[in-house]
Scaffold this motif. Sequence first.
Motif, PDB file in Angstrom:
ATOM      1  N   GLU A   1      -2.581 -15.200   7.053  1.00 18.57           N
ATOM      2  CA  GLU A   1      -1.731 -15.542   5.929  1.00 18.57           C
ATOM      3  C   GLU A   1      -0.849 -14.399   5.417  1.00 18.57           C
ATOM      4  OE1 GLU A   1      -0.473 -18.417   3.152  1.00 18.57           O
ATOM      5  OE2 GLU A   1      -1.803 -18.679   4.842  1.00 18.57           O
ATOM      6  N   LEU A   2      -1.360 -13.162   5.399  1.00 19.98           N
ATOM      7  CA  LEU A   2      -0.685 -12.082   4.676  1.00 19.98           C
ATOM      8  C   LEU A   2      -0.795 -10.758   5.425  1.00 19.98           C
ATOM      9  CD1 LEU A   2       0.584 -10.918   1.996  1.00 19.98           C
ATOM     10  CD2 LEU A   2      -1.773 -10.642   1.192  1.00 19.98           C
ATOM     11  N   GLN A   3       0.313  -9.996   5.415  1.00 23.21           N
ATOM     12  CA  GLN A   3       0.330  -8.627   5.923  1.00 23.21           C
ATOM     13  C   GLN A   3       0.811  -7.727   4.789  1.00 23.21           C
ATOM     14  OE1 GLN A   3       1.910  -8.046  10.028  1.00 23.21           O
ATOM     15  NE2 GLN A   3       2.542 -10.190   9.800  1.00 23.21           N
ATOM     16  N   VAL A   4      -0.001  -6.696   4.477  1.00 23.46           N
ATOM     17  CA  VAL A   4       0.362  -5.765   3.406  1.00 23.46           C
ATOM     18  C   VAL A   4       0.717  -4.406   3.989  1.00 23.46           C
ATOM     19  CG1 VAL A   4      -0.959  -6.987   1.638  1.00 23.46           C
ATOM     20  CG2 VAL A   4      -2.053  -5.152   2.954  1.00 23.46           C
ATOM     21  N   PHE A   5       1.450  -3.635   3.199  1.00 20.98           N
ATOM     22  CA  PHE A   5       2.000  -2.349   3.629  1.00 20.98           C
ATOM     23  C   PHE A   5       2.835  -2.555   4.893  1.00 20.98           C
ATOM     24  CE2 PHE A   5      -1.166  -0.985   0.682  1.00 20.98           C
ATOM     25  CZ  PHE A   5      -0.776   0.256   0.220  1.00 20.98           C
TER      26      PHE A   5
ATOM     27  N   HIS B   1      -1.471  -2.607   7.085  1.00 17.06           N
ATOM     28  CA  HIS B   1      -0.837  -1.665   8.008  1.00 17.06           C
ATOM     29  C   HIS B   1      -0.724  -0.255   7.427  1.00 17.06           C
ATOM     30  CE1 HIS B   1       0.360  -5.050  10.552  1.00 17.06           C
ATOM     31  NE2 HIS B   1       0.810  -5.640   9.462  1.00 17.06           N
ATOM     32  N   CYS B   2      -1.390   0.025   6.301  1.00 22.74           N
ATOM     33  CA  CYS B   2      -1.245   1.358   5.699  1.00 22.74           C
ATOM     34  C   CYS B   2      -1.823   2.420   6.633  1.00 22.74           C
ATOM     35  CB  CYS B   2      -1.905   1.412   4.319  1.00 22.74           C
ATOM     36  SG  CYS B   2      -3.693   1.601   4.320  1.00 22.74           S
ATOM     37  N   ASP B   3      -1.388   3.638   6.433  1.00 26.21           N
ATOM     38  CA  ASP B   3      -1.821   4.745   7.276  1.00 26.21           C
ATOM     39  C   ASP B   3      -3.338   4.919   7.254  1.00 26.21           C
ATOM     40  OD1 ASP B   3       0.881   5.169   7.724  1.00 26.21           O
ATOM     41  OD2 ASP B   3       1.037   6.772   6.249  1.00 26.21           O
TER      42      ASP B   3
ATOM     43  N   GLN C   1       5.065  -3.282  -3.567  1.00 22.43           N
ATOM     44  CA  GLN C   1       4.636  -4.597  -4.043  1.00 22.43           C
ATOM     45  C   GLN C   1       3.115  -4.675  -4.198  1.00 22.43           C
ATOM     46  OE1 GLN C   1       6.659  -6.697  -0.878  1.00 22.43           O
ATOM     47  NE2 GLN C   1       8.093  -7.628  -2.333  1.00 22.43           N
ATOM     48  N   VAL C   2       2.388  -4.093  -3.259  1.00 23.15           N
ATOM     49  CA  VAL C   2       0.922  -4.086  -3.321  1.00 23.15           C
ATOM     50  C   VAL C   2       0.451  -3.285  -4.536  1.00 23.15           C
ATOM     51  CG1 VAL C   2      -1.180  -3.259  -2.177  1.00 23.15           C
ATOM     52  CG2 VAL C   2       0.580  -4.437  -0.852  1.00 23.15           C
TER      53      VAL C   2
ATOM     54  N   GLU D   1       2.089  -2.548  -7.293  1.00 20.83           N
ATOM     55  CA  GLU D   1       2.436  -3.242  -8.530  1.00 20.83           C
ATOM     56  C   GLU D   1       1.514  -4.423  -8.811  1.00 20.83           C
ATOM     57  OE1 GLU D   1       6.583  -4.227  -8.129  1.00 20.83           O
ATOM     58  OE2 GLU D   1       7.203  -2.140  -8.376  1.00 20.83           O
ATOM     59  N   LYS D   2       1.105  -5.129  -7.787  1.00 25.38           N
ATOM     60  CA  LYS D   2       0.280  -6.319  -7.975  1.00 25.38           C
ATOM     61  C   LYS D   2      -1.201  -5.997  -8.167  1.00 25.38           C
ATOM     62  CE  LYS D   2      -0.734 -10.876  -6.176  1.00 25.38           C
ATOM     63  NZ  LYS D   2      -0.357 -11.935  -5.257  1.00 25.38           N
ATOM     64  N   TYR D   3      -1.735  -5.017  -7.417  1.00 24.35           N
ATOM     65  CA  TYR D   3      -3.178  -4.816  -7.406  1.00 24.35           C
ATOM     66  C   TYR D   3      -3.659  -3.530  -8.042  1.00 24.35           C
ATOM     67  CZ  TYR D   3      -3.019  -8.617  -4.020  1.00 24.35           C
ATOM     68  OH  TYR D   3      -2.811  -9.802  -3.405  1.00 24.35           O
ATOM     69  N   VAL D   4      -2.812  -2.521  -8.178  1.00 23.83           N
ATOM     70  CA  VAL D   4      -3.286  -1.226  -8.648  1.00 23.83           C
ATOM     71  C   VAL D   4      -2.833  -0.930 -10.078  1.00 23.83           C
ATOM     72  CG1 VAL D   4      -3.318   1.260  -8.195  1.00 23.83           C
ATOM     73  CG2 VAL D   4      -3.331  -0.350  -6.284  1.00 23.83           C
ATOM     74  N   LEU D   5      -1.579  -1.163 -10.377  1.00 25.18           N
ATOM     75  CA  LEU D   5      -1.075  -0.810 -11.718  1.00 25.18           C
ATOM     76  C   LEU D   5      -1.523  -1.746 -12.804  1.00 25.18           C
ATOM     77  CD1 LEU D   5       2.568   0.253 -10.798  1.00 25.18           C
ATOM     78  CD2 LEU D   5       0.570   1.683 -11.175  1.00 25.18           C
TER      79      LEU D   5
END
Length: 140
Positions: free
Chosen positions: A108-112, A31-33, A133-134, A136-140
């Motif tokens: 299963e999953l909705q992000v942002f 759902h990110c911009d 959360q996204v 922290e889990k996938y980028v950092l």
Amino acid sequence: MTHPASKTGQCLCGAVTFTATNVNTNLNACHCDMCRRWSGGPFMALSCGREVDFDGEENIAVFDSSEWAERGFCKQCGSHLFYRLKDTAEMEIPVGLFEGNTDDLKFELQVFIDHKPDYYSFANQTETMTEQQVIEKYVL
């Protein structure tokens, strides 16, 4: 539960076809911009890892959309082909491009989720992740 599978698909005009050999049948929505601007709504995709073979690669254009990802589209018809992480080359492919039976898919999953506008909502109960959360889990 993840059920890796092999699936084929194509863009709207057929100039680009693909075979993904490690498709996770758990459907995700972002759902990110940026995804909403790119797709006109939530970006609904299947995780396909790196094992995706494209035919018609001369018809693929890639847009460098962020520090960590790029987006591919068909030069002929404009179909969105993938969202690809730069560091790992792992791809998310829009669910609508896949051919054949979709009975094995599970939303299963909705992000942002904290970016989702109020004007739409899914009835499915899914796991959700905020922007933080996204990252922290996938980028950092």
